[in-house]
Design a protein around this motif. Sequence first.
Motif, PDB file in Angstrom:
ATOM      1  N   VAL A 119      -9.149   0.762  -6.057  1.00 59.22           N
ATOM      2  CA  VAL A 119      -9.726   0.838  -7.402  1.00 59.22           C
ATOM      3  C   VAL A 119      -8.609   0.595  -8.405  1.00 59.22           C
ATOM      4  N   CYS A 120      -8.605  -0.612  -8.974  1.00 60.17           N
ATOM      5  CA  CYS A 120      -7.598  -0.945  -9.977  1.00 60.17           C
ATOM      6  C   CYS A 120      -8.108  -2.116 -10.792  1.00 60.17           C
ATOM      7  N   LEU A 121      -7.423  -2.420 -11.875  1.00 55.37           N
ATOM      8  CA  LEU A 121      -7.876  -3.514 -12.729  1.00 55.37           C
ATOM      9  C   LEU A 121      -6.927  -4.709 -12.718  1.00 55.37           C
ATOM     10  N   PRO A 164      -7.850   4.866  -6.001  1.00 54.14           N
ATOM     11  CA  PRO A 164      -7.268   4.411  -7.268  1.00 54.14           C
ATOM     12  C   PRO A 164      -5.764   4.174  -7.160  1.00 54.14           C
ATOM     13  N   SER A 165      -5.324   2.976  -7.594  1.00 49.11           N
ATOM     14  CA  SER A 165      -3.914   2.592  -7.414  1.00 49.11           C
ATOM     15  C   SER A 165      -3.223   2.284  -8.736  1.00 49.11           C
ATOM     16  N   ASP A 166      -3.845   2.683  -9.838  1.00 46.36           N
ATOM     17  CA  ASP A 166      -3.392   2.276 -11.165  1.00 46.36           C
ATOM     18  C   ASP A 166      -2.289   3.144 -11.765  1.00 46.36           C
ATOM     19  N   ALA A 194       1.766   9.104  -5.445  1.00 50.55           N
ATOM     20  CA  ALA A 194       3.173   8.844  -5.741  1.00 50.55           C
ATOM     21  C   ALA A 194       3.424   7.366  -5.493  1.00 50.55           C
ATOM     22  N   LYS A 195       3.056   6.576  -6.489  1.00 53.33           N
ATOM     23  CA  LYS A 195       3.253   5.128  -6.390  1.00 53.33           C
ATOM     24  C   LYS A 195       4.396   4.739  -7.304  1.00 53.33           C
ATOM     25  N   PHE A 196       5.408   4.132  -6.702  1.00 50.45           N
ATOM     26  CA  PHE A 196       6.625   3.835  -7.444  1.00 50.45           C
ATOM     27  C   PHE A 196       6.630   2.405  -7.985  1.00 50.45           C
ATOM     28  N   PRO A 203       5.075  -9.991  -2.783  1.00 47.85           N
ATOM     29  CA  PRO A 203       4.149 -10.868  -2.056  1.00 47.85           C
ATOM     30  C   PRO A 203       2.681 -10.537  -2.333  1.00 47.85           C
ATOM     31  N   PHE A 204       2.392  -9.245  -2.509  1.00 47.29           N
ATOM     32  CA  PHE A 204       1.022  -8.817  -2.804  1.00 47.29           C
ATOM     33  C   PHE A 204       0.549  -9.373  -4.148  1.00 47.29           C
ATOM     34  N   ARG A 205       1.427  -9.353  -5.128  1.00 46.04           N
ATOM     35  CA  ARG A 205       1.012  -9.819  -6.466  1.00 46.04           C
ATOM     36  C   ARG A 205       0.673 -11.303  -6.449  1.00 46.04           C
ATOM     37  N   ASP A 206       1.336 -12.060  -5.577  1.00 48.37           N
ATOM     38  CA  ASP A 206       0.933 -13.455  -5.398  1.00 48.37           C
ATOM     39  C   ASP A 206      -0.437 -13.501  -4.723  1.00 48.37           C
ATOM     40  N   ASP A 220       6.460  -5.363 -17.020  1.00 41.50           N
ATOM     41  CA  ASP A 220       6.415  -4.728 -15.700  1.00 41.50           C
ATOM     42  C   ASP A 220       5.507  -3.509 -15.757  1.00 41.50           C
ATOM     43  N   ARG A 221       5.481  -2.723 -14.669  1.00 39.60           N
ATOM     44  CA  ARG A 221       4.588  -1.570 -14.609  1.00 39.60           C
ATOM     45  C   ARG A 221       5.338  -0.234 -14.748  1.00 39.60           C
ATOM     46  N   LYS A 222       6.551  -0.321 -15.331  1.00 36.87           N
ATOM     47  CA  LYS A 222       7.404   0.876 -15.350  1.00 36.87           C
ATOM     48  C   LYS A 222       6.904   1.982 -16.273  1.00 36.87           C
ATOM     49  N   TYR A 224       3.862   3.020 -16.219  1.00 39.85           N
ATOM     50  CA  TYR A 224       2.856   3.820 -15.508  1.00 39.85           C
ATOM     51  C   TYR A 224       3.217   4.148 -14.066  1.00 39.85           C
ATOM     52  N   GLN A 225       3.843   3.241 -13.336  1.00 41.62           N
ATOM     53  CA  GLN A 225       4.252   3.582 -11.972  1.00 41.62           C
ATOM     54  C   GLN A 225       5.540   4.416 -12.026  1.00 41.62           C
ATOM     55  N   ALA A 226       5.736   5.266 -10.999  1.00 42.67           N
ATOM     56  CA  ALA A 226       6.829   6.241 -11.049  1.00 42.67           C
ATOM     57  C   ALA A 226       8.197   5.584 -10.869  1.00 42.67           C
ATOM     58  N   VAL A 251       1.766   8.049  -0.575  1.00 40.52           N
ATOM     59  CA  VAL A 251       3.107   7.715  -1.055  1.00 40.52           C
ATOM     60  C   VAL A 251       3.274   6.218  -0.818  1.00 40.52           C
ATOM     61  N   LYS A 252       3.793   5.513  -1.811  1.00 39.59           N
ATOM     62  CA  LYS A 252       3.879   4.054  -1.724  1.00 39.59           C
ATOM     63  C   LYS A 252       5.040   3.540  -2.549  1.00 39.59           C
ATOM     64  N   PRO A 253       5.866   2.640  -2.026  1.00 34.40           N
ATOM     65  CA  PRO A 253       5.968   2.150  -0.658  1.00 34.40           C
ATOM     66  C   PRO A 253       6.355   3.251   0.336  1.00 34.40           C
ATOM     67  N   VAL A 277       4.199  -1.560   2.428  1.00 34.49           N
ATOM     68  CA  VAL A 277       3.692  -2.596   1.514  1.00 34.49           C
ATOM     69  C   VAL A 277       4.115  -4.025   1.882  1.00 34.49           C
ATOM     70  N   SER A 278       3.610  -4.949   1.074  1.00 36.45           N
ATOM     71  CA  SER A 278       3.765  -6.381   1.370  1.00 36.45           C
ATOM     72  C   SER A 278       5.224  -6.828   1.505  1.00 36.45           C
ATOM     73  N   GLY A 279       6.103  -6.317   0.646  1.00 36.82           N
ATOM     74  CA  GLY A 279       7.508  -6.723   0.712  1.00 36.82           C
ATOM     75  C   GLY A 279       8.178  -6.214   1.981  1.00 36.82           C
ATOM     76  N   THR A 316      -0.986  -0.615   6.794  1.00 38.35           N
ATOM     77  CA  THR A 316      -0.017  -1.662   7.108  1.00 38.35           C
ATOM     78  C   THR A 316      -0.694  -2.975   7.474  1.00 38.35           C
ATOM     79  N   TYR A 317      -0.095  -4.070   6.992  1.00 36.19           N
ATOM     80  CA  TYR A 317      -0.557  -5.410   7.345  1.00 36.19           C
ATOM     81  C   TYR A 317      -0.261  -5.707   8.816  1.00 36.19           C
ATOM     82  N   PHE A 318       0.517  -4.855   9.461  1.00 33.49           N
ATOM     83  CA  PHE A 318       0.807  -5.004  10.890  1.00 33.49           C
ATOM     84  C   PHE A 318      -0.211  -4.259  11.752  1.00 33.49           C
TER      85      PHE A 318
END
Length: 328
Positions: A119-121, A164-166, A194-196, A203-206, A220-222, A224-226, A251-253, A277-279, A316-318
């Motif tokens: 859930v994000c925009l 929610p990931s916003d 705890a999303k930093f 890679p995800f943003r692409d 950037d998202r600084k 709102y993100q931690a 917790v992310k990443p 995460v993607s990176g 995980t994508y794995f």
Amino acid sequence: MSFPQTRLRRLRSSDSMRRLVRETAVCVDDLVYPLFVRKGRGLKEPIKSMAGCFHFSPDTIVKEAEEVAKLGIPAILLFGLPDKKDITGSEAWAEDGAVQSAVRAIKKDVPNLVVITDVCLCAYTSTGHCGLIKNGCLDNDATCELLAKVALSHAQAGADIVAPSDMMDGRVKAIRQCLEKNDFPDVAIMSYAAKFASAFYGPFRDAAESAPDATTGLADRKTYQADPANARQALAEIALDIEEGADIVMVKPALAYLDIITRARQRFDCPIAAYHVSGEYMMIHDSAKAGHIDKDAAVLEILTSIKRAGADIIITYFAKEAAMTMRK
Ligand code: PBG
């Protein structure tokens, strides 16, 4: 007791002995597989920035979900891409949006697979930000109302868990109240608590076409993100989300934040998820491709470290590859 009474190598003498004394075992039940969906039919387009990942359409994603379920993976996490972006990100709560259509199709065909929706925009707004921008700033409280609409539309489509990931303040409460009011008391919330503000989301943003547009005044998202340097503040975020009604906190990443996972595990009793995460995914992928590391072994080692740190759930994508490795 010291050497030679104590020889720790005694318990490492064979594979069976090592298995017997092993403290941590990652299993397929711990895994969540993220998937990307966009409108259309018959799509399975490789994502350039994320090797081995695809953009599906709501029809083709059903087959993928079947495959995931067959591997024994209990859950998927869905990300959507809209046809059209606008300032509020309105396609995010459209009844016929890509995510909503995909959830309906998957729940019909693979009802036992847990469907989690992001859930994000950010993929839906023309600004690429996770909320509504007003005068170069994020309008926190107005964004919470929009996010509640998004979560409700996912619940109406049949999502089991909304995520929610916003990182707006108060969004878990807004979502929980909206779900209660609209008679969806059983839909769980997994908050990206705890999303930093991390460099590892590139890679995800692409893939999600969700990079923030600097011309908004926020590059950037600084805001709102931690801050990656703040552990105590991350725990405060988690505590608040639990208080507001989150059932699972994330917790992310994962890898650069194992200490946060451990501290959260010690402090809180609800399930803790970690997002590899993607990176992080592409670092391993590229390093293996260059011949530097053995991919399967590295993946298992990393997933084990995330579990050992205290995570109950690993996104995980794995997931598919790991499930196959674990079967062997
Ligand atoms: C959306 C969102 C992001 C990720 C998950 N949800 C990107 C971001 O915050 O920019 C990242 C996932 C990944 O890198 O694998 N807010």
